[in-house]
Design a protein around this motif. Structure first.
Motif, PDB file in Angstrom:
ATOM      1  N   HIS A  76     -57.054   6.370   3.208  1.00 57.62           N
ATOM      2  CA  HIS A  76     -55.640   6.041   3.302  1.00 57.62           C
ATOM      3  C   HIS A  76     -54.962   6.828   2.198  1.00 57.62           C
ATOM      4  N   PHE A  77     -53.709   7.266   2.448  1.00 59.67           N
ATOM      5  CA  PHE A  77     -52.972   7.989   1.424  1.00 59.67           C
ATOM      6  C   PHE A  77     -51.509   7.596   1.438  1.00 59.67           C
ATOM      7  N   GLU A  78     -50.862   7.889   0.317  1.00 60.01           N
ATOM      8  CA  GLU A  78     -49.422   7.693   0.201  1.00 60.01           C
ATOM      9  C   GLU A  78     -48.869   8.836  -0.635  1.00 60.01           C
ATOM     10  N   VAL A  79     -47.779   9.434  -0.144  1.00 58.68           N
ATOM     11  CA  VAL A  79     -47.062  10.465  -0.883  1.00 58.68           C
ATOM     12  C   VAL A  79     -45.694   9.885  -1.208  1.00 58.68           C
ATOM     13  N   SER A  80     -45.326   9.934  -2.496  1.00 56.43           N
ATOM     14  CA  SER A  80     -44.031   9.389  -2.899  1.00 56.43           C
ATOM     15  C   SER A  80     -43.397  10.276  -3.954  1.00 56.43           C
ATOM     16  N   LEU A  81     -42.076  10.131  -4.076  1.00 55.28           N
ATOM     17  CA  LEU A  81     -41.358  10.787  -5.155  1.00 55.28           C
ATOM     18  C   LEU A  81     -41.647  10.034  -6.438  1.00 55.28           C
ATOM     19  N   GLU A  82     -41.357  10.652  -7.564  1.00 57.60           N
ATOM     20  CA  GLU A  82     -41.606   9.996  -8.847  1.00 57.60           C
ATOM     21  C   GLU A  82     -40.802   8.706  -9.021  1.00 57.60           C
ATOM     22  N   ASP A 118     -44.496   9.352   2.854  1.00 54.76           N
ATOM     23  CA  ASP A 118     -45.455   9.167   3.947  1.00 54.76           C
ATOM     24  C   ASP A 118     -46.570   8.256   3.444  1.00 54.76           C
ATOM     25  N   SER A 119     -47.046   7.382   4.308  1.00 53.60           N
ATOM     26  CA  SER A 119     -48.129   6.482   3.934  1.00 53.60           C
ATOM     27  C   SER A 119     -48.926   6.079   5.159  1.00 53.60           C
ATOM     28  N   THR A 120     -50.232   5.962   4.979  1.00 46.90           N
ATOM     29  CA  THR A 120     -51.094   5.454   6.052  1.00 46.90           C
ATOM     30  C   THR A 120     -51.632   4.068   5.721  1.00 46.90           C
ATOM     31  N   PHE A 121     -51.256   3.519   4.580  1.00 47.79           N
ATOM     32  CA  PHE A 121     -51.797   2.226   4.159  1.00 47.79           C
ATOM     33  C   PHE A 121     -51.444   1.088   5.115  1.00 47.79           C
ATOM     34  N   GLN A 160     -48.129  22.556  -6.921  1.00 49.61           N
ATOM     35  CA  GLN A 160     -49.359  21.978  -6.389  1.00 49.61           C
ATOM     36  C   GLN A 160     -49.113  21.288  -5.046  1.00 49.61           C
ATOM     37  N   ALA A 161     -47.842  21.098  -4.701  1.00 53.88           N
ATOM     38  CA  ALA A 161     -47.492  20.364  -3.479  1.00 53.88           C
ATOM     39  C   ALA A 161     -46.806  21.311  -2.490  1.00 53.88           C
ATOM     40  N   PHE A 162     -45.497  21.223  -2.375  1.00 56.04           N
ATOM     41  CA  PHE A 162     -44.775  22.012  -1.370  1.00 56.04           C
ATOM     42  C   PHE A 162     -44.076  23.228  -1.951  1.00 56.04           C
ATOM     43  N   GLY A 163     -44.403  23.592  -3.175  1.00 48.56           N
ATOM     44  CA  GLY A 163     -43.865  24.794  -3.795  1.00 48.56           C
ATOM     45  C   GLY A 163     -42.518  24.571  -4.456  1.00 48.56           C
ATOM     46  N   GLU A 164     -42.111  25.582  -5.194  1.00 48.88           N
ATOM     47  CA  GLU A 164     -40.805  25.566  -5.845  1.00 48.88           C
ATOM     48  C   GLU A 164     -39.731  25.839  -4.804  1.00 48.88           C
ATOM     49  N   TRP A 165     -38.540  25.319  -5.040  1.00 48.09           N
ATOM     50  CA  TRP A 165     -37.407  25.618  -4.178  1.00 48.09           C
ATOM     51  C   TRP A 165     -37.045  27.084  -4.406  1.00 48.09           C
ATOM     52  N   ASN A 166     -36.800  27.842  -3.330  1.00 45.31           N
ATOM     53  CA  ASN A 166     -36.553  29.279  -3.414  1.00 45.31           C
ATOM     54  C   ASN A 166     -35.198  29.602  -2.800  1.00 45.31           C
ATOM     55  N   LYS A 167     -34.290  30.129  -3.614  1.00 40.37           N
ATOM     56  CA  LYS A 167     -32.939  30.451  -3.121  1.00 40.37           C
ATOM     57  C   LYS A 167     -32.968  31.495  -2.015  1.00 40.37           C
ATOM     58  N   HIS A 221     -39.030  23.888   2.449  1.00 39.60           N
ATOM     59  CA  HIS A 221     -39.554  22.579   2.837  1.00 39.60           C
ATOM     60  C   HIS A 221     -38.689  21.523   2.150  1.00 39.60           C
ATOM     61  N   PRO A 222     -38.361  20.427   2.823  1.00 39.97           N
ATOM     62  CA  PRO A 222     -37.510  19.399   2.206  1.00 39.97           C
ATOM     63  C   PRO A 222     -38.044  18.851   0.870  1.00 39.97           C
ATOM     64  N   LEU A 223     -39.349  18.943   0.645  1.00 39.77           N
ATOM     65  CA  LEU A 223     -39.925  18.452  -0.613  1.00 39.77           C
ATOM     66  C   LEU A 223     -40.180  19.578  -1.627  1.00 39.77           C
ATOM     67  N   ALA A 224     -39.741  20.803  -1.305  1.00 35.84           N
ATOM     68  CA  ALA A 224     -39.905  21.918  -2.250  1.00 35.84           C
ATOM     69  C   ALA A 224     -39.162  21.592  -3.544  1.00 35.84           C
ATOM     70  N   GLY A 225     -39.797  21.912  -4.650  1.00 35.28           N
ATOM     71  CA  GLY A 225     -39.191  21.669  -5.954  1.00 35.28           C
ATOM     72  C   GLY A 225     -39.353  20.256  -6.473  1.00 35.28           C
ATOM     73  N   GLN A 226     -39.982  19.381  -5.692  1.00 37.29           N
ATOM     74  CA  GLN A 226     -40.129  17.974  -6.072  1.00 37.29           C
ATOM     75  C   GLN A 226     -41.531  17.693  -6.619  1.00 37.29           C
TER      76      GLN A 226
END
Length: 172
Positions: A31-37, A43-46, A86-93, A145-150
């Motif tokens: 099971h996994f969960e991805v969350s903002l700080e 997203d979660s499968t729990f 390590q996740a969805f990358g840096e936001w790129n202009k 990606h919507p999570l880029a930079g996060q």
């Protein structure tokens, strides 16, 4: 590893083993969960009745997420902080494009900030973009990606690990 029986079709089974750790090619149930700080769950499968199954290295997870799983074993839980790279990358202009408003006149929808639109690239691949700005003459679309930079938190609970080359765990 303690190998035991071989079935009629020569599939190898192993006995459950506390030292069976996740490595490249392992089949994992988790099971996994991805969350903002700030705690917002992305997203979660729990809440699902069954854990998800994946093979390490099959590209179903980004490498940064897979690195959190390395060396874990059944029964382990972990929460890891992942930086954007390590996740969805840096936001790129450079992933933000501006289009003429007339290019959107042919669509049924009136472009609005936050609207997701699919585009087709030269290779006929679908590219999702989010409208980030609308003026009288132009529409700005962000293809990051919507999570880029996060920075993200990645929480996992491991239920089963089947090592590479094995097909299952024999119950004792």
């Amino acid at each position: 590893m303690n190998n035991s029986n071989t079935s009629a079709d020569s599939a190898t089974f192993i006995n459950p083993n506390q030292d069976t750790r996740i490595t490249q090619g392992s089949q994992v149930q988790l099971h996994f969960e991805v969350s903002l700080e700030n705690g917002t769950v992305i997203d979660s499968t729990f809440n699902r009745p069954e854990p998800v199954r994946l093979t390490i290295g099959d590209e179903s997870l980004l490498p940064g997420f897979e690195s959190v799983l390395n060396n874990l074993r059944a029964g382990d839980t972990r929460t890891a902080h992942l930086e954007p790279e390590q996740a969805f990358g840096e936001w790129n202009k450079d992933n933000v494009q501006t289009f003429s408003r007339t290019q959107f006149a042919l669509t049924a929808a009136n472009p609005e900030v936050g609207m997701m639109i699919e585009f087709e690239d030269k290779g006929k691949n679908t590219l999702p973009g989010v409208i980030s700005k609308v003026t009288e003459d132009e529409v700005e679309v962000d293809f990051n990606h919507p999570l880029a930079g996060q920075p993200l938190l990645f929480k996992v609970q491991i239920f089963k690990v089947t090592p590479p080359g094995q097909v299952g765990v024999q119950l004792m």
